[in-house]
Design a protein around this motif. Structure first.
Motif, PDB file in Angstrom:
ATOM      1  N   MET A   1       1.099  -4.866   9.461  1.00 22.70           N
ATOM      2  CA  MET A   1       1.537  -4.539   9.226  1.00 22.70           C
ATOM      3  C   MET A   1       2.056  -3.877   7.392  1.00 22.70           C
ATOM      4  O   MET A   1       1.775  -2.207   7.204  1.00 22.70           O
ATOM      5  N   ALA A   2       1.461  -4.939   6.595  1.00 25.01           N
ATOM      6  CA  ALA A   2       0.952  -4.071   5.263  1.00 25.01           C
ATOM      7  C   ALA A   2       0.189  -3.068   5.555  1.00 25.01           C
ATOM      8  O   ALA A   2      -0.158  -2.540   4.321  1.00 25.01           O
ATOM      9  N   GLY A   3      -0.731  -3.218   6.478  1.00 22.23           N
ATOM     10  CA  GLY A   3      -2.264  -1.699   6.351  1.00 22.23           C
ATOM     11  C   GLY A   3      -1.187  -0.571   7.079  1.00 22.23           C
ATOM     12  O   GLY A   3      -1.350   0.412   5.749  1.00 22.23           O
ATOM     13  N   TYR A   4      -0.688  -0.751   8.073  1.00 22.77           N
ATOM     14  CA  TYR A   4       0.620  -0.057   8.536  1.00 22.77           C
ATOM     15  C   TYR A   4       1.362   0.818   6.934  1.00 22.77           C
ATOM     16  O   TYR A   4       1.659   2.039   7.024  1.00 22.77           O
ATOM     17  N   GLY A   5       2.099  -0.293   6.646  1.00 18.85           N
ATOM     18  CA  GLY A   5       2.560   0.334   5.358  1.00 18.85           C
ATOM     19  C   GLY A   5       2.504   0.873   4.536  1.00 18.85           C
ATOM     20  O   GLY A   5       2.603   2.038   3.998  1.00 18.85           O
ATOM     21  N   GLY A   6       1.278   0.426   4.003  1.00 19.68           N
ATOM     22  CA  GLY A   6       0.256   1.338   2.636  1.00 19.68           C
ATOM     23  C   GLY A   6       0.514   2.632   2.950  1.00 19.68           C
ATOM     24  O   GLY A   6      -0.085   3.454   2.548  1.00 19.68           O
ATOM     25  N   LEU A   7      -0.313   3.122   4.194  1.00 20.73           N
ATOM     26  CA  LEU A   7      -0.136   4.001   5.014  1.00 20.73           C
ATOM     27  C   LEU A   7       0.764   4.771   5.141  1.00 20.73           C
ATOM     28  O   LEU A   7       0.567   6.214   4.701  1.00 20.73           O
ATOM     29  N   LEU A   8       1.886   4.267   4.963  1.00 20.82           N
ATOM     30  CA  LEU A   8       3.011   4.901   5.082  1.00 20.82           C
ATOM     31  C   LEU A   8       3.927   5.485   3.339  1.00 20.82           C
ATOM     32  O   LEU A   8       4.334   6.653   3.534  1.00 20.82           O
ATOM     33  N   VAL A   9       3.611   4.559   2.634  1.00 17.14           N
ATOM     34  CA  VAL A   9       4.131   4.471   1.175  1.00 17.14           C
ATOM     35  C   VAL A   9       3.041   4.962   1.045  1.00 17.14           C
ATOM     36  O   VAL A   9       3.682   6.351  -0.084  1.00 17.14           O
ATOM     37  N   SER A  10       1.925   4.821   0.727  1.00 17.93           N
ATOM     38  CA  SER A  10       1.125   5.548  -0.247  1.00 17.93           C
ATOM     39  C   SER A  10      -0.644   5.998  -0.213  1.00 17.93           C
ATOM     40  O   SER A  10      -1.586   5.402  -0.261  1.00 17.93           O
ATOM     41  N   PRO A  11      -1.025   6.498   0.597  1.00 18.06           N
ATOM     42  CA  PRO A  11      -1.915   6.191   1.408  1.00 18.06           C
ATOM     43  C   PRO A  11      -3.011   6.468   0.636  1.00 18.06           C
ATOM     44  O   PRO A  11      -4.321   6.035   0.391  1.00 18.06           O
ATOM     45  N   VAL A  12      -2.822   7.229  -0.482  1.00 17.20           N
ATOM     46  CA  VAL A  12      -3.974   7.608  -1.475  1.00 17.20           C
ATOM     47  C   VAL A  12      -4.005   6.786  -2.905  1.00 17.20           C
ATOM     48  O   VAL A  12      -5.099   7.018  -3.363  1.00 17.20           O
ATOM     49  N   ALA A  13      -2.916   6.164  -2.748  1.00 15.34           N
ATOM     50  CA  ALA A  13      -3.740   4.900  -3.579  1.00 15.34           C
ATOM     51  C   ALA A  13      -3.973   3.477  -3.225  1.00 15.34           C
ATOM     52  O   ALA A  13      -3.516   2.974  -2.328  1.00 15.34           O
ATOM     53  N   ALA A  14      -4.737   3.565  -3.780  1.00 15.96           N
ATOM     54  CA  ALA A  14      -5.785   2.326  -2.919  1.00 15.96           C
ATOM     55  C   ALA A  14      -6.156   2.020  -1.601  1.00 15.96           C
ATOM     56  O   ALA A  14      -5.282   1.709  -0.968  1.00 15.96           O
ATOM     57  N   PRO A  15      -6.369   3.527  -0.811  1.00 18.67           N
ATOM     58  CA  PRO A  15      -6.217   3.194  -0.354  1.00 18.67           C
ATOM     59  C   PRO A  15      -7.924   2.191   0.724  1.00 18.67           C
ATOM     60  O   PRO A  15      -7.835   1.700   1.598  1.00 18.67           O
ATOM     61  N   TRP A  16      -8.918   1.104   0.167  1.00 14.97           N
ATOM     62  CA  TRP A  16      -9.682   1.127  -0.035  1.00 14.97           C
ATOM     63  C   TRP A  16      -9.430  -0.629   0.219  1.00 14.97           C
ATOM     64  O   TRP A  16      -9.270  -1.162   1.444  1.00 14.97           O
ATOM     65  N   PHE A  17      -8.098  -0.782   0.083  1.00 15.09           N
ATOM     66  CA  PHE A  17      -7.367  -1.844  -0.575  1.00 15.09           C
ATOM     67  C   PHE A  17      -6.910  -1.996   1.433  1.00 15.09           C
ATOM     68  O   PHE A  17      -6.606  -3.336   1.890  1.00 15.09           O
ATOM     69  N   TRP A  18      -6.071  -1.379   1.287  1.00 10.93           N
ATOM     70  CA  TRP A  18      -4.914  -0.531   2.477  1.00 10.93           C
ATOM     71  C   TRP A  18      -5.846  -1.086   3.789  1.00 10.93           C
ATOM     72  O   TRP A  18      -5.904  -1.368   4.709  1.00 10.93           O
ATOM     73  N   MET A  19      -7.453  -0.714   3.601  1.00 10.84           N
ATOM     74  CA  MET A  19      -8.199  -0.556   5.161  1.00 10.84           C
ATOM     75  C   MET A  19      -8.432  -1.848   4.952  1.00 10.84           C
ATOM     76  O   MET A  19      -9.077  -1.988   5.696  1.00 10.84           O
ATOM     77  N   ILE A  20      -9.727  -2.121   4.323  1.00 13.85           N
ATOM     78  CA  ILE A  20      -9.885  -4.091   3.965  1.00 13.85           C
ATOM     79  C   ILE A  20      -8.335  -4.583   4.543  1.00 13.85           C
ATOM     80  O   ILE A  20      -9.066  -5.584   5.944  1.00 13.85           O
ATOM     81  N   VAL A  21      -7.410  -5.076   4.430  1.00 19.62           N
ATOM     82  CA  VAL A  21      -6.070  -5.734   4.371  1.00 19.62           C
ATOM     83  C   VAL A  21      -6.059  -5.171   6.221  1.00 19.62           C
ATOM     84  O   VAL A  21      -5.761  -6.151   7.458  1.00 19.62           O
TER      85      VAL A  21
END
Length: 390
Positions: free
Chosen positions: A280-300
């Motif tokens: 859910m955190a990964g999906y939420g990162g893509l929803l809210v701010s995909p270009v801010a720390a995308p590597w972090f979201w993809m790890i999570v």
């Protein structure tokens, strides 16, 4: 460890590595396949769609085969049919391409269903370890096939048909390693797996099925649309591709480690909840701010999706009392799971087209993950099919 045990483990690992390359190898070669065979983009996409649908539709064949010839011989037959389908789809013409893809997918569907039963049968005291091992090998096989098809094509000069046919080699090698198990005393019997009607009456079956199905849906949505989401957010194409590769590689580690840890616990509910929350955190990162720390979201996201996949397979094995029951539950859970997986990317694409952006699809994804969290928690609680009045 005896030579026979070493052979068993080696064969088991090589089988697991063969569960995904026939599917994952299509995408890198798709442009060449379409050009050579004369397919439209829709026709090219249908290759993978046909395979995923077959994974769902033909999973119930596995318990029928196990009833007649046993788990080990069913797996051997699956490997041989897989090699046949891989070679068949490299022959000339679209009919051979689609028929071979379907044949290979039917074989994979049967092997997918059989693998949890084999863990229960051959490694009953180490279910968590060998579930993590085979699920990680399946993920690693997919990542390897995606990464190396083009370099292999360039190194050999064989073209897409030649390198695609080469995927049959490890399938045949796995069959050779598994042959001693298949030639041993039959592991099935006239009673075979528990009847589907009894399995379907169990609430535990449906909790596990819900987890398997929803994690499959959210995984294949990401696999299909993640690069597009990043491209439309403004990232360059190469970076979008690297991000997809990275989250896939992270999944391999999580798929192995989390089931091993969770298997030591009486309840796996906390591990399932943590996996879904990471997703859910990964999906939420893509929803809210995909270009801010995308590597972090993809790890999570990779941790969450890999853990959810491994845990779903672990729960199939833990919640059923014996190998034949495991096979029946596996057939139900994986059949529904892959049917949902085939529908998910199409529905998300339609929602993207209807709304003109990714806000609605990703919000829908978070809603689906909320349901996954609930059914996953229920599936993770200590229970067995026997206690559920199977």
């Amino acid at each position: 460890m005896s030579f026979r045990s070493v052979l068993l483990v080696a064969g088991f690992v090589l089988v697991a590595l063969n569960l995904r390359p026939a599917i994952a190898s299509v995408s890198p070669l798709l442009d060449e396949i379409m050009t050579d065979v004369g397919l439209t983009p829709a026709g090219g996409g249908a290759i993978t769609t046909v395979m995923i649908v077959c994974l769902g539709v033909f999973g119930p064949l596995a318990p029928l085969l196990v009833r007649r010839i046993g788990l080990d011989r069913t797996l051997l037959a699956g490997l041989l049919v897989l090699a046949l389908g891989i070679v068949l789809r490299t022959l000339d013409g679209a009919p051979a391409l689609y028929t071979g893809a379907a044949v290979a997918a039917v074989a994979i569907a049967v092997m997918n269903v059989v693998m949890p039963g084999l863990v229960k049968q051959h490694f009953p005291a180490r279910v968590n370890l060998f579930t993590g091992l085979y699920s990680a090998c399946a993920a690693a096989g997919a990542a390897t096939a995606s990464a190396f098809m083009i370099p292999l094509e360039r190194a050999t000069g064989y073209g897409w048909r030649g390198v695609s046919a080469m995927i049959a080699i490890p399938a045949l090698a796995a069959a050779a390693l598994w042959l001693p198990q298949a030639l041993a005393k039959p592991d099935g019997g006239p009673n075979g797996p528990r009847p589907f009607r009894a399995v379907l009456r169990s609430r535990v079956t449906w909790y596990v099925t819900g987890l398997m199905g929803l994690q499959s849906l959210t995984f294949y949505v990401i696999l299909a649309w993640l690069p597009t989401i990043f491209l439309e957010a403004g990232l360059p194409a190469d970076q979008a591709g690297y991000l997809l590769s990275m989250t896939t590689l992270v999944q391999v580690g999580a798929t192995f480690a989390v089931p091993v840890l969770a298997g030591w616990r009486r309840s796996q509910a906390g591990y399932v909840a943590a996996a879904v929350l990471c997703t859910m955190a990964g999906y939420g990162g893509l929803l809210v701010s995909p270009v801010a720390a995308p590597w972090f979201w993809m790890i999570v996201l990779g941790i969450g999706q890999g853990a959810a996949f491994g845990l779903a397979l672990l729960l199939i094995t833990l919640r059923a009392p014996d190998p034949t029951a495991v096979t029946a539950v596996s057939a139900v859970a994986q059949s529904f799971g892959y049917v949902l997986a085939a529908v998910g990317p199409v529905l998300f694409g339609a929602l993207r087209q209807a709304t003109g952006g990714w806000t609605a699809p990703l919000t829908a994804g978070l809603g689906i993950l909320t349901v996954q969290l609930v059914v996953g928690w229920l599936a993770g609680r200590p229970a067995t099919l026997g206690k559920a009045n199977l």
